[in-house]
Scaffold this active site. Structure first.
Site, PDB file in Angstrom:
ATOM      1  N   HIS A  52       1.680   0.753   3.877  1.00 58.73           N
ATOM      2  CA  HIS A  52       1.341   0.814   2.459  1.00 58.73           C
ATOM      3  C   HIS A  52      -0.104   0.368   2.186  1.00 58.73           C
ATOM      4  O   HIS A  52      -0.475   0.219   1.024  1.00 58.73           O
ATOM      5  CB  HIS A  52       2.293  -0.090   1.674  1.00 58.73           C
ATOM      6  CG  HIS A  52       2.100  -1.544   2.034  1.00 58.73           C
ATOM      7  ND1 HIS A  52       2.578  -2.088   3.207  1.00 58.73           N
ATOM      8  CD2 HIS A  52       1.438  -2.525   1.407  1.00 58.73           C
ATOM      9  CE1 HIS A  52       2.228  -3.348   3.280  1.00 58.73           C
ATOM     10  NE2 HIS A  52       1.523  -3.647   2.194  1.00 58.73           N
ATOM     11  N   HIS A  79      -4.714  -0.328  -1.260  1.00 58.98           N
ATOM     12  CA  HIS A  79      -3.332  -0.813  -1.302  1.00 58.98           C
ATOM     13  C   HIS A  79      -2.512   0.201  -2.087  1.00 58.98           C
ATOM     14  O   HIS A  79      -2.656   0.313  -3.298  1.00 58.98           O
ATOM     15  CB  HIS A  79      -3.287  -2.207  -1.955  1.00 58.98           C
ATOM     16  CG  HIS A  79      -2.025  -2.953  -1.653  1.00 58.98           C
ATOM     17  ND1 HIS A  79      -0.822  -2.637  -2.229  1.00 58.98           N
ATOM     18  CD2 HIS A  79      -1.780  -3.990  -0.811  1.00 58.98           C
ATOM     19  CE1 HIS A  79       0.113  -3.469  -1.769  1.00 58.98           C
ATOM     20  NE2 HIS A  79      -0.441  -4.292  -0.898  1.00 58.98           N
TER      21      HIS A  79
END
Lengths: 150, 90
Positions: free
Chosen positions: A58, A72
């Site tokens: 992620h 992110h």
């Protein structure tokens, strides 16, 4: 010479203050901006050329010439343990700006209850080092320069 | 050089938020600070990307070292940050 940082995905440029996570909204990790992606499968590309210093399903952190840029994908997405994300590269790989690194589907992540807004952060930089090239709210393409870090 | 070993609490490990808090505290100190797995060379504890790059998971043991003025006090405060479970941070 300033380093140009590319949008990792298509989407809409958002101010970090719009990110519902104080860690990013208050620039604890550093200044930058956020990209609100389309709700369809997208490939996140490297925002700068450099070495992948940190890679999670992620999130990616890329280092070059003393700069570190973090992407992110969504918020609290660490909780998914990689589900819904496909890594195309490995930690330690050298990448060129614009090269595909992570595939994900913001629609599926959002359906699972997590925000998909994606902070793009100049790690441990000062706010004064950042020049935003695209106004908040503007649509951008993947690979389009969105800010410079000096 | 002062050194401590900390076991990461249940949760998601040393990812962005705990790493930011940990590095923020380390960076305020004038000490040289490292963090790593036992038996492996540590990374600079003042680098967020370096610390996140460890990919340290819940339940792992991490060794933190510090050298310089106030090293023991610094390690005590870093231990507290590392041992605080996710959600326990303000």
């Amino acid at each position: 010479m300033a380093l140009q940082v590319l949008s990792p995905m298509p989407g809409r440029v958002a101010n970090l203050s719009e990110v519902p996570d104080p860690m990013f909204a208050e620039a604890m990790l550093g200044p930058g901006l956020a990209i609100d992606p389309p709700r369809e499968p997208v490939t996140a590309v490297a925002p700068i050329s450099g070495t992948i210093a940190s890679l999670f399903p992620h999130a990616m952190g890329i280092e070059a010439e003393g700069y570190s840029i973090l992407v992110h994908l969504g918020l609290e997405t660490v909780k998914l343990n990689g589900e819904g994300f496909t890594l195309l590269k490995a930690k330690g790989d050298t990448v060129t700006a614009g090269e595909p690194v992570i595939q994900w589907d913001p629609a599926a992540i959002e359906a699972g209850g997590l925000p998909v807004i994606t902070p793009l952060i100049a790690i441990q930089a000062e706010a004064s080092q950042i020049t935003q090239l695209v106004a908040d709210g503007t649509p951008v393409e993947a690979g389009q320069p969105v800010f410079e870090v000096a | 050089m002062a050194e401590i070993t900390v076991t990461l609490p249940p949760g998601v490990g040393l990812h962005a938020r705990p790493a930011a808090l940990f590095v923020g505290a380390a960076a305020k100190s004038s000490c040289d600070v490292t963090i790593g797995r036992p038996g492996e060379p540590g990374v600079n504890a003042k680098s967020i990307l370096g610390v996140m790059g460890l990919g340290a998971k819940a339940g792992e043991e991490m060794v933190v070292t510090a050298e310089g003025d106030g090293a023991d006090e610094l390690l005590a405060s870093l231990k507290e940050i590392l041992e605080t479970p996710e959600g326990g941070h303000a």
